[in-house]
Motif scaffolding. Sequence first.
Motif, PDB file in Angstrom:
ATOM      1  N   TRP A 173       0.863  -1.143   0.000  1.00  0.00           N
ATOM      2  CA  TRP A 173       0.000   0.000   0.000  1.00  0.00           C
ATOM      3  C   TRP A 173       0.902   1.195   0.000  1.00  0.00           C
ATOM      4  O   TRP A 173       1.193   1.767   1.045  1.00  0.00           O
ATOM      5  CB  TRP A 173      -0.925  -0.056   1.221  1.00  0.00           C
ATOM      6  CG  TRP A 173      -2.108  -0.939   0.933  1.00  0.00           C
ATOM      7  CD1 TRP A 173      -3.280  -0.528   0.362  1.00  0.00           C
ATOM      8  CD2 TRP A 173      -2.235  -2.343   1.132  1.00  0.00           C
ATOM      9  NE1 TRP A 173      -4.128  -1.603   0.181  1.00  0.00           N
ATOM     10  CE2 TRP A 173      -3.504  -2.720   0.653  1.00  0.00           C
ATOM     11  CE3 TRP A 173      -1.406  -3.324   1.628  1.00  0.00           C
ATOM     12  CZ2 TRP A 173      -3.954  -4.024   0.686  1.00  0.00           C
ATOM     13  CZ3 TRP A 173      -1.852  -4.615   1.661  1.00  0.00           C
ATOM     14  CH2 TRP A 173      -3.121  -4.954   1.190  1.00  0.00           C
ATOM     15  N   HIS A 183      -7.269   1.941  -6.820  1.00  0.00           N
ATOM     16  CA  HIS A 183      -6.934   2.963  -5.830  1.00  0.00           C
ATOM     17  C   HIS A 183      -7.485   4.292  -6.358  1.00  0.00           C
ATOM     18  O   HIS A 183      -7.932   4.368  -7.502  1.00  0.00           O
ATOM     19  CB  HIS A 183      -5.416   3.106  -5.668  1.00  0.00           C
ATOM     20  CG  HIS A 183      -4.702   1.827  -5.327  1.00  0.00           C
ATOM     21  ND1 HIS A 183      -4.566   1.373  -4.040  1.00  0.00           N
ATOM     22  CD2 HIS A 183      -4.080   0.921  -6.106  1.00  0.00           C
ATOM     23  CE1 HIS A 183      -3.885   0.233  -4.050  1.00  0.00           C
ATOM     24  NE2 HIS A 183      -3.584  -0.069  -5.298  1.00  0.00           N
ATOM     25  N   CYS A 220      -5.127   7.760  -0.476  1.00  0.00           N
ATOM     26  CA  CYS A 220      -5.905   6.889  -1.338  1.00  0.00           C
ATOM     27  C   CYS A 220      -7.372   7.056  -0.946  1.00  0.00           C
ATOM     28  O   CYS A 220      -7.721   6.949   0.223  1.00  0.00           O
ATOM     29  CB  CYS A 220      -5.474   5.437  -1.178  1.00  0.00           C
ATOM     30  SG  CYS A 220      -6.396   4.322  -2.257  1.00  0.00           S
ATOM     31  N   GLU A 263     -10.022   5.342  -2.310  1.00  0.00           N
ATOM     32  CA  GLU A 263     -10.882   4.236  -2.740  1.00  0.00           C
ATOM     33  C   GLU A 263     -10.459   3.017  -1.939  1.00  0.00           C
ATOM     34  O   GLU A 263      -9.269   2.675  -1.936  1.00  0.00           O
ATOM     35  CB  GLU A 263     -10.668   3.998  -4.241  1.00  0.00           C
ATOM     36  CG  GLU A 263     -11.405   2.795  -4.814  1.00  0.00           C
ATOM     37  CD  GLU A 263     -12.878   3.094  -5.060  1.00  0.00           C
ATOM     38  OE1 GLU A 263     -13.190   4.229  -5.458  1.00  0.00           O
ATOM     39  OE2 GLU A 263     -13.693   2.191  -4.847  1.00  0.00           O
ATOM     40  N   TYR A 264     -11.400   2.350  -1.270  1.00  0.00           N
ATOM     41  CA  TYR A 264     -11.012   1.205  -0.445  1.00  0.00           C
ATOM     42  C   TYR A 264     -10.329   0.150  -1.319  1.00  0.00           C
ATOM     43  O   TYR A 264     -10.888  -0.309  -2.310  1.00  0.00           O
ATOM     44  CB  TYR A 264     -12.223   0.593   0.256  1.00  0.00           C
ATOM     45  CG  TYR A 264     -11.804  -0.577   1.100  1.00  0.00           C
ATOM     46  CD1 TYR A 264     -11.085  -0.380   2.276  1.00  0.00           C
ATOM     47  CD2 TYR A 264     -12.051  -1.885   0.710  1.00  0.00           C
ATOM     48  CE1 TYR A 264     -10.640  -1.440   3.028  1.00  0.00           C
ATOM     49  CE2 TYR A 264     -11.617  -2.962   1.459  1.00  0.00           C
ATOM     50  CZ  TYR A 264     -10.914  -2.726   2.622  1.00  0.00           C
ATOM     51  OH  TYR A 264     -10.464  -3.784   3.359  1.00  0.00           O
ATOM     52  N   CYS A 265      -9.090  -0.221  -0.927  1.00  0.00           N
ATOM     53  CA  CYS A 265      -8.295  -1.099  -1.786  1.00  0.00           C
ATOM     54  C   CYS A 265      -7.758  -2.319  -1.041  1.00  0.00           C
ATOM     55  O   CYS A 265      -7.045  -3.128  -1.623  1.00  0.00           O
ATOM     56  CB  CYS A 265      -7.150  -0.300  -2.399  1.00  0.00           C
ATOM     57  SG  CYS A 265      -6.189   0.607  -1.184  1.00  0.00           S
ATOM     58  N   HIS A 307      -5.608   0.138   3.314  1.00  0.00           N
ATOM     59  CA  HIS A 307      -6.084   1.284   2.521  1.00  0.00           C
ATOM     60  C   HIS A 307      -5.919   2.607   3.286  1.00  0.00           C
ATOM     61  O   HIS A 307      -5.447   3.607   2.738  1.00  0.00           O
ATOM     62  CB  HIS A 307      -7.551   1.062   2.144  1.00  0.00           C
ATOM     63  CG  HIS A 307      -8.328   2.311   1.943  1.00  0.00           C
ATOM     64  ND1 HIS A 307      -8.161   3.118   0.834  1.00  0.00           N
ATOM     65  CD2 HIS A 307      -9.258   2.924   2.718  1.00  0.00           C
ATOM     66  CE1 HIS A 307      -8.984   4.167   0.938  1.00  0.00           C
ATOM     67  NE2 HIS A 307      -9.639   4.071   2.060  1.00  0.00           N
ATOM     68  N   MET A 323      -2.426   4.320   3.353  1.00  0.00           N
ATOM     69  CA  MET A 323      -1.836   4.573   2.041  1.00  0.00           C
ATOM     70  C   MET A 323      -1.948   6.061   1.742  1.00  0.00           C
ATOM     71  O   MET A 323      -2.882   6.518   1.094  1.00  0.00           O
ATOM     72  CB  MET A 323      -2.593   3.742   1.000  1.00  0.00           C
ATOM     73  CG  MET A 323      -1.988   3.786  -0.377  1.00  0.00           C
ATOM     74  SD  MET A 323      -2.804   2.601  -1.438  1.00  0.00           S
ATOM     75  CE  MET A 323      -2.062   3.054  -2.998  1.00  0.00           C
TER      76      MET A 323
HETATM   77 CU1  CUA Z   1      -5.186   2.305  -2.203  1.00  0.00          CU
HETATM   78 CU2  CUA Z   1      -7.152   2.629  -0.946  1.00  0.00          CU
END
Ligand code: CUA
Length: 336
Positions: free
Chosen positions: A130, A169, A204, A206-208, A212, A215
Amino acid sequence: MPARPIPVLTHVRRLMAATVVLALAACDGPQSTLNPAGVGAERIADLWWWMFGGAVVIWVLVIGLALYATRFGTGQHDVRKARLLIVGAGAVFPTIVLAGLLVWGLRLMPVLRPPTGTAAVRVEVEGLRWWWRVTYVTADGRRIPLANEIRLPVGQLAAFTLTSPDVIHSFWIPSLGGKMDMIPGRVTELALEPTRTGVFRGACAEYCGTSHALMQFGVEVMEPAAFDDWLAGQAAPAEPPASPEAERGQALFLAFGCGACHAVRGTPADGTIGPDLTHVGGRLTLGAGILPNDPDAFARWIGDTHEVKPDAEMPPFGMLPEADLRALALYLDGLT
Ligand code: CUA
């Protein structure tokens, strides 16, 4: 004794106080859309404040009507007036307001997505697990690798090319402008033009996956001359270790095989799986925006990697003797 019901007006006052506190708390700081430091962020903040003002007016009207209906207008309603209210306030008014906002939003689009042909700075960013692989591409085509940090010259347009190899992301520097998803199999673009110098934070959006929320990245907007100096420094190979202990750290770094994943340009370490560490000691943060940049944080990252960032791909080296961790940390911290 039964609890007395709380009067409606007290609820209203509490809600208004909470709204104002939340709104004001979000106005400042290095990661606020409401304290803009970029052309895009300024337009977004303008739109936000108008929407906020409009929402407050509508909220007050609705609460006023609700209070009127429950407190004073309890008799029989005039059917014609009631119909007029439903059609006027329930259909015509929202249609006009939402159509206005739609037109405003569409008119903002060219400002938020300017043509990037004339961009003074070009940066490729890859979203990974991440962390962020960052590559500056100069006008003569040289590629300068770094990680988890963006620096930009004030008043100049920067063009970002965004990619991801596996999950989605979203690259976002709230102080400078809007966000853009990084989508596997596609290349997306974003352009940002900072309007004032300062240190900001990107994240970031967007949940990745597991880390997350860990990040992030440091952002610094600099005077153009300072930016040019900084980029020239990033292009240069690493300085040799400055102390015997740092020298021992470098020997350990090479002996433990850290160079299989990490590059330190100017040494045999040339891995490309993990972040380029050539100038890691000079970055704003460590671990993609989550630790300060000092020897203690380096030692913590190397020894307790998965406590600091769960599911990070780097294996922890907590089995190392304290003195070795310290030497490694001093070596890396000296890579400015
Ligand atoms: Cu990369 Cu959330």
